[in-house]
Design a protein around this motif. Structure first.
Motif, PDB file in Angstrom:
ATOM      1  N   ALA B  55     -67.999 -47.727 -32.527  1.00  0.00           N
ATOM      2  CA  ALA B  55     -69.054 -48.042 -31.556  1.00  0.00           C
ATOM      3  C   ALA B  55     -68.597 -47.668 -30.145  1.00  0.00           C
ATOM      4  O   ALA B  55     -69.374 -47.097 -29.355  1.00  0.00           O
ATOM      5  CB  ALA B  55     -69.384 -49.538 -31.629  1.00  0.00           C
ATOM      6  N   VAL B  56     -67.319 -47.967 -29.844  1.00  0.00           N
ATOM      7  CA  VAL B  56     -66.784 -47.624 -28.521  1.00  0.00           C
ATOM      8  C   VAL B  56     -66.780 -46.096 -28.339  1.00  0.00           C
ATOM      9  O   VAL B  56     -67.136 -45.579 -27.271  1.00  0.00           O
ATOM     10  CB  VAL B  56     -65.357 -48.216 -28.363  1.00  0.00           C
ATOM     11  CG1 VAL B  56     -64.664 -47.646 -27.144  1.00  0.00           C
ATOM     12  CG2 VAL B  56     -65.428 -49.731 -28.255  1.00  0.00           C
ATOM     13  N   ALA B  57     -66.401 -45.370 -29.413  1.00  0.00           N
ATOM     14  CA  ALA B  57     -66.360 -43.896 -29.339  1.00  0.00           C
ATOM     15  C   ALA B  57     -67.765 -43.341 -29.085  1.00  0.00           C
ATOM     16  O   ALA B  57     -67.932 -42.422 -28.273  1.00  0.00           O
ATOM     17  CB  ALA B  57     -65.783 -43.330 -30.633  1.00  0.00           C
ATOM     18  N   ILE B  58     -68.750 -43.917 -29.764  1.00  0.00           N
ATOM     19  CA  ILE B  58     -70.128 -43.440 -29.573  1.00  0.00           C
ATOM     20  C   ILE B  58     -70.565 -43.749 -28.136  1.00  0.00           C
ATOM     21  O   ILE B  58     -71.123 -42.888 -27.447  1.00  0.00           O
ATOM     22  CB  ILE B  58     -71.084 -44.096 -30.606  1.00  0.00           C
ATOM     23  CG1 ILE B  58     -70.727 -43.620 -32.015  1.00  0.00           C
ATOM     24  CG2 ILE B  58     -72.544 -43.756 -30.294  1.00  0.00           C
ATOM     25  CD1 ILE B  58     -71.398 -44.411 -33.133  1.00  0.00           C
ATOM     26  N   GLY B  59     -70.257 -44.978 -27.688  1.00  0.00           N
ATOM     27  CA  GLY B  59     -70.611 -45.382 -26.322  1.00  0.00           C
ATOM     28  C   GLY B  59     -69.921 -44.522 -25.276  1.00  0.00           C
ATOM     29  O   GLY B  59     -70.466 -44.276 -24.202  1.00  0.00           O
ATOM     30  N   ALA B  60     -68.695 -44.071 -25.577  1.00  0.00           N
ATOM     31  CA  ALA B  60     -67.932 -43.264 -24.610  1.00  0.00           C
ATOM     32  C   ALA B  60     -68.253 -41.771 -24.749  1.00  0.00           C
ATOM     33  O   ALA B  60     -67.546 -40.933 -24.176  1.00  0.00           O
ATOM     34  CB  ALA B  60     -66.435 -43.504 -24.804  1.00  0.00           C
ATOM     35  N   ARG B  61     -69.255 -41.437 -25.523  1.00  0.00           N
ATOM     36  CA  ARG B  61     -69.728 -40.051 -25.736  1.00  0.00           C
ATOM     37  C   ARG B  61     -68.638 -39.145 -26.310  1.00  0.00           C
ATOM     38  O   ARG B  61     -68.481 -37.989 -25.916  1.00  0.00           O
ATOM     39  CB  ARG B  61     -70.269 -39.469 -24.419  1.00  0.00           C
ATOM     40  CG  ARG B  61     -71.453 -40.252 -23.862  1.00  0.00           C
ATOM     41  CD  ARG B  61     -72.068 -39.550 -22.670  1.00  0.00           C
ATOM     42  NE  ARG B  61     -71.140 -39.318 -21.579  1.00  0.00           N
ATOM     43  CZ  ARG B  61     -70.822 -40.224 -20.658  1.00  0.00           C
ATOM     44  NH1 ARG B  61     -71.349 -41.431 -20.710  1.00  0.00           N
ATOM     45  NH2 ARG B  61     -69.989 -39.915 -19.691  1.00  0.00           N
TER      46      ARG B  61
END
Lengths: 227, 234
Positions: B55-61
């Motif tokens: 989720a963090v990776a997706i949020g951090a693009r």
């Protein structure tokens, strides 16, 4: 062929910590052995041969098999610098997600043993033609290091706490499971040993024809030392 | 095997919050996740940890569609090892998540941090010979991968690789590797000569670790949460 793609958190803590400890001692001994060498001259060469090992690991010669070129590195660099190359290769592999960080110590010992044994056996098998000398050294080396890998897995199962392995029927499960792993590692590994041996033999024969001075072990000799 | 050049491109070209965080914080994030995997005795906190990092990776693009398959690469040996333990479904689940969660953390680190910065941090604890060799190996690897790619194209164009002819293919591959090795050694000798002329004194990798910054809360917070979940779920 025999380095472990074991991720972090699977082997018992005492085992990988012991791996780091032994690796540190072996690397310290390697540094002691190369103390007389002009090590700054060796850095580009060590980098080149470590990179060649990494490139070899990107080549899938058969599905599920890649080559390591550890014996070639051992033959060209000698045991001490071979151990350094093994460490560098394993750090970069783990930074690529190819094996865990916690198993760098054990993997360096396994891959480093291949460079040391490869060098030793190639030196001992002087009477054979160069292709067979390298090929036989490779098969024997990989056989021994596969046994070491099986030994590491067997020892890792001895931890009574490991992954909730029950104490009841523990020995029965242990014997059966380790023999299954040993059977798989040795039978699947044997195909890999032959492929690696054929390629190592051909590579070393080519070097002997094109640049024989590389096999004179000048690379890992100190400028001031003879023999 | 991973596409090293692509990872290097992602690491150098991104600008998201993970890219902006310091190398030290991202290495600490990795260590916290590895510690979480070491202490975990149930697959569920690691499953939650995997979902959190994703989720963090997706949020951090970050390129998460490439990251997930790369993280699954670690499953193969975990399964093989699991077979040797002869455990049940829970044990297999634990082994798989002990493999993929730190692997995803490692991929997050290398996709957001150029390798020279990681080596720079490592050089503060490693002997000079090892730090310099790490840097030189990384530099040479790209040159050799390029040479190997050219060699593979050349050998294919000349009909050197034919399906079903294992002996012929092996022989040509071996010659290619041998040529690569000889060229690598020659390049190393030339490189040493050039470096010596330019005043090389044995030190190569830039030394020193950058300190922590306010933007480091994201990697540090994620790592702390994964470790806390693994400890709490005992």
């Amino acid at each position: 062929m025999t380095h472990m793609h074991i991720p972090d958190g699977i082997l018992p803590i005492w085992l990988w910590l012991a791996g780091f400890l032994v690796m540190s001692l072996v690397l310290a001994f390697s540094f002691y052995r190369v103390r007389g060498m002009d090590t700054k001259k060796k850095v580009p060469l060590l980098g080149a041969l470590s990179a060649v090992m990494l490139v070899g690991m990107t080549l899938p010669v058969l599905p599920g098999y890649h080559i390591n070129l550890t014996v070639v590195t051992g033959i060209l660099m000698g045991p001490s610098l071979g151990m350094v190359a093994a460490f560098v290769t394993n750090v970069i592999l783990s930074l690529m997600g190819h094996g865990g960080i916690t198993v760098i110590g054990l993997n360096t010992l396994l891959v480093g043993s291949e460079t040391v044994l490869g060098h030793l056996l190639f030196t001992l098998l002087k009477r054979l033609p160069v292709f067979w000398r390298a090929a036989v050294a490779t098969v024997l080396t990989l056989f021994i290091t596969t046994l070491m890998l099986v030994g590491i897995v067997a020892v890792s199962h001895l931890d009574p706490e490991v992954l909730h392995q029950g104490e009841e029927h523990g020995n029965e499960i242990l014997n059966g499971s380790v023999s299954t792993f040993a059977w798989m590692a040795l039978s699947l590994g044997a195909v890999g040993w032959l492929i690696e041996a054929a390629i190592t033999g051909a590579v070393v024969r080519f070097i002997a024809q094109v640049k024989p001075d590389l096999l004179g072990h000048d690379l890992h000799r100190s400028p001031g030392r003879k023999g | 095997m991973l596409d090293v050049a692509k990872i290097d491109h992602w690491a150098a070209s991104g600008s998201g919050p993970f890219h902006r965080a310091s190398t030290l914080s991202k290495v600490l994030f990795l260590m916290l996740v590895v510690a979480g995997a070491v202490v975990a005795s149930s697959p569920y906190p690691l499953m939650a940890g995997y979902a959190l990092i994703l989720a963090v990776a997706i949020g951090a693009r970050l390129p998460w569609t490439s990251m997930v398959p790369l993280s699954l690469y670690a499953v193969v040996f975990a399964l093989l090892y699991g077979l040797s333990l002869r455990g049940g479904a829970l044990l297999f689940g634990l082994l798989i998540f002990k493999a993929v969660t730190p692997s995803l953390a490692m991929i997050t680190l290398i996709m957001t941090t150029p390798y020279p910065r990681i080596f720079s941090l490592l050089s503060t604890v490693l002997p000079e010979l090892l730090a310099s060799t790490l840097f030189m190996t990384y530099r040479t690897l790209f040159i050799l991968l390029d040479m190997m790619g050219n060699f593979a194209a050349a050998i294919r164009l000349r009909g050197g690789l034919s399906p079903g002819s294992l002996a012929k293919n092996s022989s040509n591959i071996a010659r290619g590797i041998a040529m690569l090795l000889v060229r690598a050694v020659e390049r190393a000798s030339r490189l040493y000569a050039v470096m010596a002329v330019r005043g090389y004194s044995g030190s190569m990798a830039q030394k020193g670790a950058e300190g922590l910054r306010p933007g480091d809360w994201l990697p540090l917070g994620t790592g702390v949460l994964v470790l806390a979940a693994a400890i709490a779920w005992k």
